[in-house]
Design an enzyme around this catalytic site. Structure first.
Site, mmCIF file in Angstrom:
data_model
loop_
_atom_site.group_PDB
_atom_site.id
_atom_site.type_symbol
_atom_site.label_atom_id
_atom_site.label_comp_id
_atom_site.label_asym_id
_atom_site.label_seq_id
_atom_site.Cartn_x
_atom_site.Cartn_y
_atom_site.Cartn_z
ATOM 1 C CD GLU A 51 -3.238 -5.915 3.265
ATOM 2 O OE1 GLU A 51 -3.665 -6.087 4.422
ATOM 3 O OE2 GLU A 51 -2.035 -5.794 2.998
ATOM 4 C CD GLU A 57 -2.838 -1.351 2.325
ATOM 5 O OE1 GLU A 57 -2.657 -0.695 3.367
ATOM 6 O OE2 GLU A 57 -3.832 -2.074 2.157
ATOM 7 C CB CYS A 100 -1.854 7.108 1.871
ATOM 8 S SG CYS A 100 -3.193 6.161 2.590
HETATM 9 P P1 NAD Z 1 8.528 4.964 4.425
HETATM 10 O O1 NAD Z 1 8.430 4.149 3.178
HETATM 11 O O2 NAD Z 1 9.644 5.915 4.566
HETATM 12 O O3 NAD Z 1 8.628 4.005 5.704
HETATM 13 C C1 NAD Z 1 7.639 3.036 5.985
HETATM 14 C C2 NAD Z 1 8.274 1.916 6.796
HETATM 15 O O4 NAD Z 1 9.230 1.226 6.000
HETATM 16 C C3 NAD Z 1 9.020 2.396 8.037
HETATM 17 O O5 NAD Z 1 8.739 1.494 9.083
HETATM 18 C C4 NAD Z 1 10.464 2.321 7.603
HETATM 19 O O6 NAD Z 1 11.371 2.140 8.668
HETATM 20 C C5 NAD Z 1 10.442 1.104 6.713
HETATM 21 N N1 NAD Z 1 11.518 1.010 5.720
HETATM 22 C C6 NAD Z 1 12.143 2.031 5.090
HETATM 23 N N2 NAD Z 1 13.047 1.547 4.211
HETATM 24 C C7 NAD Z 1 12.991 0.191 4.292
HETATM 25 C C8 NAD Z 1 13.662 -0.867 3.632
HETATM 26 N N3 NAD Z 1 14.588 -0.645 2.690
HETATM 27 N N4 NAD Z 1 13.349 -2.133 3.961
HETATM 28 C C9 NAD Z 1 12.411 -2.406 4.890
HETATM 29 N N5 NAD Z 1 11.734 -1.438 5.553
HETATM 30 C C10 NAD Z 1 12.008 -0.153 5.249
HETATM 31 O O7 NAD Z 1 7.110 5.683 4.578
HETATM 32 P P2 NAD Z 1 6.676 6.759 5.699
HETATM 33 O O8 NAD Z 1 7.412 8.010 5.434
HETATM 34 O O9 NAD Z 1 6.756 6.108 7.030
HETATM 35 O O10 NAD Z 1 5.122 6.960 5.374
HETATM 36 C C11 NAD Z 1 4.633 7.863 4.441
HETATM 37 C C12 NAD Z 1 4.335 7.178 3.117
HETATM 38 O O11 NAD Z 1 3.408 6.110 3.329
HETATM 39 C C13 NAD Z 1 3.679 8.084 2.092
HETATM 40 O O12 NAD Z 1 4.247 7.841 0.830
HETATM 41 C C14 NAD Z 1 2.220 7.635 2.095
HETATM 42 O O13 NAD Z 1 1.515 7.896 0.926
HETATM 43 C C15 NAD Z 1 2.373 6.171 2.341
HETATM 44 N N6 NAD Z 1 1.144 5.596 2.868
HETATM 45 C C16 NAD Z 1 0.374 4.793 2.060
HETATM 46 C C17 NAD Z 1 -0.824 4.258 2.529
HETATM 47 C C18 NAD Z 1 -1.680 3.379 1.661
HETATM 48 O O14 NAD Z 1 -2.575 2.741 2.198
HETATM 49 N N7 NAD Z 1 -1.472 3.310 0.356
HETATM 50 C C19 NAD Z 1 -1.235 4.546 3.837
HETATM 51 C C20 NAD Z 1 -0.437 5.375 4.638
HETATM 52 C C21 NAD Z 1 0.752 5.885 4.147
#
Ligand code: NAD
Length: 484
Positions: free
Chosen positions: A465, A253, A287
């Site tokens: 989901e 997501e 998001c």
């Molecule tokens: P992010 O991708 O920076 O981090 C999300 C998670 O991934 C964190 O727990 C981070 O530690 C982990 N992570 C980062 N790099 C990783 C790697 N290489 N391997 C494994 N894990 C890793 O996202 P964020 O800044 O926490 O959240 C904001 C983003 O989430 C925005 O782009 C938003 O649109 C998206 N989002 C999407 C939805 C949806 O349902 N589509 C919902 C909420 C947020």
């Protein structure tokens, strides 16, 4: 000061990973220490999750699991104020918002998937065999195994239980890696798991960052059977690459750059209420939020003016104060990113109808505050209209025809959600079918029935989901063919 420990095999443990500070976004002050998991804690968490599958948890019947899920929902609700305070301290979001959305939905997910698992069946076919006898084929749903759950910081408890609840309902075990910005509610949920008698190892939490830290240790772990992730698109790409090794399934997501479309015949008040929330709720860190708005020319000025008034109406301040209607963004780093876009918009000659900077209100001297911002006048290919900012900001462009509005909305690499505002029912259906997204709302926004498919198209994700779709991801079908 809080201490956020890893939760492995039913016990809280410090980790050999990086230790870092947790900040209150409203003031920037340090409120706790996060004990990051090293490779050895991630190994232990995955090992505990594997062992739990083979233990008492793996032998529970569906009604027994349902009973435990309902107890989890009740126990979160019983500790509502603790979860609320933890979420507000981690995110800085107004308590009034978390009280209505994050915590109740975080708890409700357990009941929703307790209901779902009880009505989820599988295929059965009868066939005739070449020798004239018959055969019965039926499928049984079996858990996938150990699921890695990787979460973002914007709706920490809600988005985590959206994945943990169906995973447990289906009989899996989980290792959760919450965002390093928001460790608190995932940790607190560990206490609740013990309290209601979830066997050790079924729910584990490892803390830390993504790259070369707990996130990667987990997604690259050969004993993880599936990965469910919510976060940025580029992170999703890295996770998908990690999942390729071992051919593990992923549910992703991801990010969005959602378009709202307002037709001239829209009900003005209803539209403004919905659009205002879609642009600014949770300080724009949703998001599904709207960062591009296309408005039919006849009402363009009226809508832009009203949205600018709405943007100026927010009250900043202590998130625990009920008068506060907008919190800060999550971190100093994220604020710098959002403000860079504010600068880019100004440099590109955008009309700045509201905001564009940092609020000067009392209480915003420290912390990660930005103003809700409304722009007009930029070309469709500008970065402000193309890239996800994830802040309380929106750009409005006028359009003349329905075809033009559809083309503009679809002119994006992302495809998560849209909202369409019109009183013309035929047009609403027609347009909704043509926007390349996973979720199209008509005359509403973020109105969720949790049985429906949730997910994105294009670069906004893979898989769906919600309801039966979650059951599809968190189980595997095993076909049994019985010659009669
Ligand atoms: P992010 O991708 O920076 O981090 C999300 C998670 O991934 C964190 O727990 C981070 O530690 C982990 N992570 C980062 N790099 C990783 C790697 N290489 N391997 C494994 N894990 C890793 O996202 P964020 O800044 O926490 O959240 C904001 C983003 O989430 C925005 O782009 C938003 O649109 C998206 N989002 C999407 C939805 C949806 O349902 N589509 C919902 C909420 C947020």
């Amino acid at each position: 000061m809080g201490e956020f420990l890893n939760f492995i095999d039913g016990r809280f443990v410090k980790g050999c990973g990086e230790r870092f500070a947790n900040h209150f976004p409203a003031t920037g002050e340090v409120i706790g220490t996060i004990y990051g998991a090293g490779q050895s804690e991630v190994d232990a968490a995955v090992g505990a999750a594997r062992a739990a599958l083979k233990g008492r948890w793996g032998r529970l019947s569906v009604p027994e699991r349902v009973d435990l899920l309902r107890k989890l929902a009740d126990a979160v609700n019983a500790r509502f104020d603790e979860f609320l305070a933890a979420e507000v301290r981690d995110t800085g979001k107004p308590a009034s918002l978390a009280r209505h959305i994050d915590i109740p939905r975080g708890a409700a997910n357990f009941n929703v998937f307790a209901d779902q698992i009880q009505t989820t069946g599988a295929d059965a076919f009868e066939m005739s065999t070449p020798d004239g006898a018959g055969a019965l084929n039926y499928a049984v749903r079996v858990p996938r195994g150990v699921i890695a759950v990787i979460c973002p910081w914007n709706l920490p408890l809600l988005l985590m239980t959206w994945k943990v609840a169906p995973a447990l309902a289906c009989g899996n075990t989980v290792v959760v890696k919450p965002s390093e910005e928001t460790p608190a509610t995932a940790t607190l949920l560990g206490e609740v798991m013990n309290q209601v008698g979830i066997p050790p190892g079924v729910y584990n939490v490892v803390h830390g960052g993504g790259i070369a830290a707990a996130g990667e240790f987990l997604t690259r772990h050969p004993d993880v059977d599936g990965i469910t992730f919510t976060g940025e698109t580029t992170t999703g790409e890295a996770i998908m690459a990690a999942a390729a090794r071992g051919v593990r399934p992923v549910s992703l997501e991801l990010g969005g750059k959602n378009a709202g479309i307002i037709f001239a015949d829209a009900d003005f008040d209803k539209t403004m209420e919905g659009i205002g929330r879609s642009c600014f709720a949770n300080t724009g860190q949703v998001c599904l939020g709207t960062e591009r708005l296309y408005v039919q020319r006849a009402i363009f000025e009226r809508i832009t003016d009203a949205l600018a008034v709405k943007a100026r109406s927010y009250r900043f301040g202590d998130p625990f104060d009920t008068a506060t209607t907008m919190g800060p963004v999550i971190s100093a780093e994220h604020r710098a990113k959002v403000l860079k876009y504010y600068e880019k918009a100004r440099a590109a000659g955008a009309g700045v109808l509201a905001g564009g900077g940092v609020p000067e209100s009392a209480g915003c001297e420290r912390g990660y505050w930005v103003e809700p911002t409304v722009w007009t006048g930029l070309a469709q290919d500008n970065a402000i209209i193309a890239e996800e900012i994830f802040g309380p900001c929106v750009h409005l462009s006028p359009f003349d025809t329905e075809e033009e509005a559809i083309a503009l909305a679809n002119d994006s690499r992302y495809g998560l959600a849209t909202s369409i505002w019109t009183e013309n029912l035929s047009r609403a259906h027609r347009v909704a079918r043509q926007i390349e997204v996973g979720i199209a709302w008509v005359n509403c926004w973020f109105l969720r029935d949790l049985r429906t498919a949730f997910g994105g198209s294009k670069r906004s994700g893979i898989g769906r989901e919600g309801g039966i779709h979650s059951m599809e991801f968190y189980t595997q079908l095993r076909n049994v063919c019985v010659k009669l």
